[in-house]
Design a protein around this motif. Structure first.
Motif, PDB file in Angstrom:
ATOM      1  N   ALA A  22       4.388 -17.441  12.661  1.00  0.00           N
ATOM      2  CA  ALA A  22       2.996 -17.221  12.240  1.00  0.00           C
ATOM      3  C   ALA A  22       2.946 -16.572  10.863  1.00  0.00           C
ATOM      4  O   ALA A  22       2.127 -16.949  10.017  1.00  0.00           O
ATOM      5  N   ARG A  23       3.834 -15.599  10.619  1.00  0.00           N
ATOM      6  CA  ARG A  23       3.891 -14.953   9.298  1.00  0.00           C
ATOM      7  C   ARG A  23       4.241 -15.957   8.212  1.00  0.00           C
ATOM      8  O   ARG A  23       3.658 -15.960   7.132  1.00  0.00           O
ATOM      9  N   ARG A  24       5.216 -16.802   8.492  1.00  0.00           N
ATOM     10  CA  ARG A  24       5.650 -17.793   7.496  1.00  0.00           C
ATOM     11  C   ARG A  24       4.540 -18.796   7.197  1.00  0.00           C
ATOM     12  O   ARG A  24       4.273 -19.119   6.034  1.00  0.00           O
ATOM     13  N   LEU A  25       3.886 -19.289   8.238  1.00  0.00           N
ATOM     14  CA  LEU A  25       2.792 -20.242   8.032  1.00  0.00           C
ATOM     15  C   LEU A  25       1.664 -19.599   7.228  1.00  0.00           C
ATOM     16  O   LEU A  25       1.100 -20.224   6.329  1.00  0.00           O
ATOM     17  N   SER A  26       1.350 -18.348   7.553  1.00  0.00           N
ATOM     18  CA  SER A  26       0.309 -17.632   6.833  1.00  0.00           C
ATOM     19  C   SER A  26       0.679 -17.473   5.361  1.00  0.00           C
ATOM     20  O   SER A  26      -0.146 -17.705   4.474  1.00  0.00           O
ATOM     21  N   ARG A  27       1.919 -17.086   5.122  1.00  0.00           N
ATOM     22  CA  ARG A  27       2.385 -16.913   3.748  1.00  0.00           C
ATOM     23  C   ARG A  27       2.328 -18.220   2.963  1.00  0.00           C
ATOM     24  O   ARG A  27       2.020 -18.233   1.774  1.00  0.00           O
ATOM     25  N   ASP A  28       2.571 -19.336   3.662  1.00  0.00           N
ATOM     26  CA  ASP A  28       2.540 -20.642   3.010  1.00  0.00           C
ATOM     27  C   ASP A  28       1.139 -21.221   2.902  1.00  0.00           C
ATOM     28  O   ASP A  28       0.952 -22.327   2.400  1.00  0.00           O
ATOM     29  N   GLY A  29       0.126 -20.482   3.427  1.00  0.00           N
ATOM     30  CA  GLY A  29      -1.253 -20.909   3.292  1.00  0.00           C
ATOM     31  C   GLY A  29      -1.739 -21.882   4.356  1.00  0.00           C
ATOM     32  O   GLY A  29      -2.809 -22.467   4.226  1.00  0.00           O
ATOM     33  N   MET A  30      -0.979 -22.048   5.412  1.00  0.00           N
ATOM     34  CA  MET A  30      -1.369 -22.985   6.472  1.00  0.00           C
ATOM     35  C   MET A  30      -2.169 -22.272   7.550  1.00  0.00           C
ATOM     36  O   MET A  30      -1.894 -21.118   7.883  1.00  0.00           O
ATOM     37  N   ALA A  31      -3.160 -22.935   8.096  1.00  0.00           N
ATOM     38  CA  ALA A  31      -3.943 -22.380   9.194  1.00  0.00           C
ATOM     39  C   ALA A  31      -3.124 -22.458  10.480  1.00  0.00           C
ATOM     40  O   ALA A  31      -2.359 -23.401  10.684  1.00  0.00           O
ATOM     41  N   ALA A  32      -3.298 -21.458  11.341  1.00  0.00           N
ATOM     42  CA  ALA A  32      -2.562 -21.440  12.601  1.00  0.00           C
ATOM     43  C   ALA A  32      -3.448 -20.881  13.704  1.00  0.00           C
ATOM     44  O   ALA A  32      -4.208 -19.940  13.490  1.00  0.00           O
ATOM     45  N   ALA A  33      -3.328 -21.478  14.875  1.00  0.00           N
ATOM     46  CA  ALA A  33      -3.964 -20.953  16.086  1.00  0.00           C
ATOM     47  C   ALA A  33      -2.864 -20.232  16.846  1.00  0.00           C
ATOM     48  O   ALA A  33      -1.819 -20.813  17.145  1.00  0.00           O
ATOM     49  N   GLU A  40      -4.850 -10.522  24.577  1.00  0.00           N
ATOM     50  CA  GLU A  40      -5.244  -9.713  23.424  1.00  0.00           C
ATOM     51  C   GLU A  40      -4.184  -9.705  22.323  1.00  0.00           C
ATOM     52  O   GLU A  40      -4.460  -9.321  21.191  1.00  0.00           O
ATOM     53  N   ALA A  41      -2.993 -10.127  22.630  1.00  0.00           N
ATOM     54  CA  ALA A  41      -1.884 -10.071  21.677  1.00  0.00           C
ATOM     55  C   ALA A  41      -2.086 -10.934  20.432  1.00  0.00           C
ATOM     56  O   ALA A  41      -1.788 -10.471  19.326  1.00  0.00           O
ATOM     57  N   PRO A  42      -2.588 -12.155  20.548  1.00  0.00           N
ATOM     58  CA  PRO A  42      -2.785 -12.952  19.330  1.00  0.00           C
ATOM     59  C   PRO A  42      -3.776 -12.316  18.358  1.00  0.00           C
ATOM     60  O   PRO A  42      -3.609 -12.412  17.145  1.00  0.00           O
ATOM     61  N   GLU A  43      -4.779 -11.639  18.889  1.00  0.00           N
ATOM     62  CA  GLU A  43      -5.757 -10.951  18.041  1.00  0.00           C
ATOM     63  C   GLU A  43      -5.068  -9.850  17.233  1.00  0.00           C
ATOM     64  O   GLU A  43      -5.295  -9.704  16.033  1.00  0.00           O
ATOM     65  N   ARG A  44      -4.207  -9.077  17.890  1.00  0.00           N
ATOM     66  CA  ARG A  44      -3.463  -8.019  17.196  1.00  0.00           C
ATOM     67  C   ARG A  44      -2.502  -8.625  16.170  1.00  0.00           C
ATOM     68  O   ARG A  44      -2.357  -8.104  15.062  1.00  0.00           O
ATOM     69  N   ALA A  45      -1.840  -9.709  16.538  1.00  0.00           N
ATOM     70  CA  ALA A  45      -0.899 -10.356  15.616  1.00  0.00           C
ATOM     71  C   ALA A  45      -1.626 -10.869  14.382  1.00  0.00           C
ATOM     72  O   ALA A  45      -1.161 -10.681  13.261  1.00  0.00           O
ATOM     73  N   ALA A  46      -2.777 -11.486  14.574  1.00  0.00           N
ATOM     74  CA  ALA A  46      -3.547 -12.020  13.445  1.00  0.00           C
ATOM     75  C   ALA A  46      -4.010 -10.889  12.538  1.00  0.00           C
ATOM     76  O   ALA A  46      -3.982 -11.023  11.306  1.00  0.00           O
ATOM     77  N   ALA A  47      -4.407  -9.767  13.130  1.00  0.00           N
ATOM     78  CA  ALA A  47      -4.834  -8.619  12.332  1.00  0.00           C
ATOM     79  C   ALA A  47      -3.682  -8.116  11.478  1.00  0.00           C
ATOM     80  O   ALA A  47      -3.875  -7.728  10.324  1.00  0.00           O
ATOM     81  N   GLY A  48      -2.478  -8.146  12.021  1.00  0.00           N
ATOM     82  CA  GLY A  48      -1.302  -7.719  11.270  1.00  0.00           C
ATOM     83  C   GLY A  48      -0.925  -8.661  10.150  1.00  0.00           C
ATOM     84  O   GLY A  48      -0.267  -8.271   9.200  1.00  0.00           O
ATOM     85  N   LEU A  49      -1.356  -9.903  10.254  1.00  0.00           N
ATOM     86  CA  LEU A  49      -1.065 -10.875   9.202  1.00  0.00           C
ATOM     87  C   LEU A  49      -2.010 -10.713   8.030  1.00  0.00           C
ATOM     88  O   LEU A  49      -1.742 -11.214   6.940  1.00  0.00           O
TER      89      LEU A  49
END
Length: 56
Positions: A22-33, A40-49
Motif C-alpha cells: 500500500a505504501r509503494r502504490l501510494s508513493r507511485d501515485g496509484m489509487a488503492a482500496a 478498522e485497520a485499513p482506516e488506520r493504515a490509510a491515515a498513516g499513508l
C-alpha cells in the motif's frame, strides 16, 4: 505501467507485506482500496499513508 484510471485492491493492508505494498502504490501515485480482517485497520493504515480518504 500506465496506472491512470486503475485501482489496486490490497488485502491484508494493515500490516506486513500488505502495508508495504500500500505504501509503494501510494508513493507511485496509484489509487488503492485497502482491506483487512480487522474492519478498522485499513482506516488506520490509510491515515498513516497520508493520502486523502475517498468515500466507499
Amino acid at each position: 505501467m500506465n496506472t491512470q484510471h486503475r485501482v489496486a485492491l490490497v488485502i491484508g493492508a494493515a500490516t506486513g507485506i500488505g502495508l508495504a505494498l500500500a505504501r509503494r502504490l501510494s508513493r507511485d501515485g496509484m489509487a488503492a482500496a485497502l482491506a483487512d480482517l480487522d474492519p478498522e485497520a485499513p482506516e488506520r493504515a490509510a491515515a498513516g499513508l497520508g493520502v486523502p480518504r475517498r468515500p466507499s
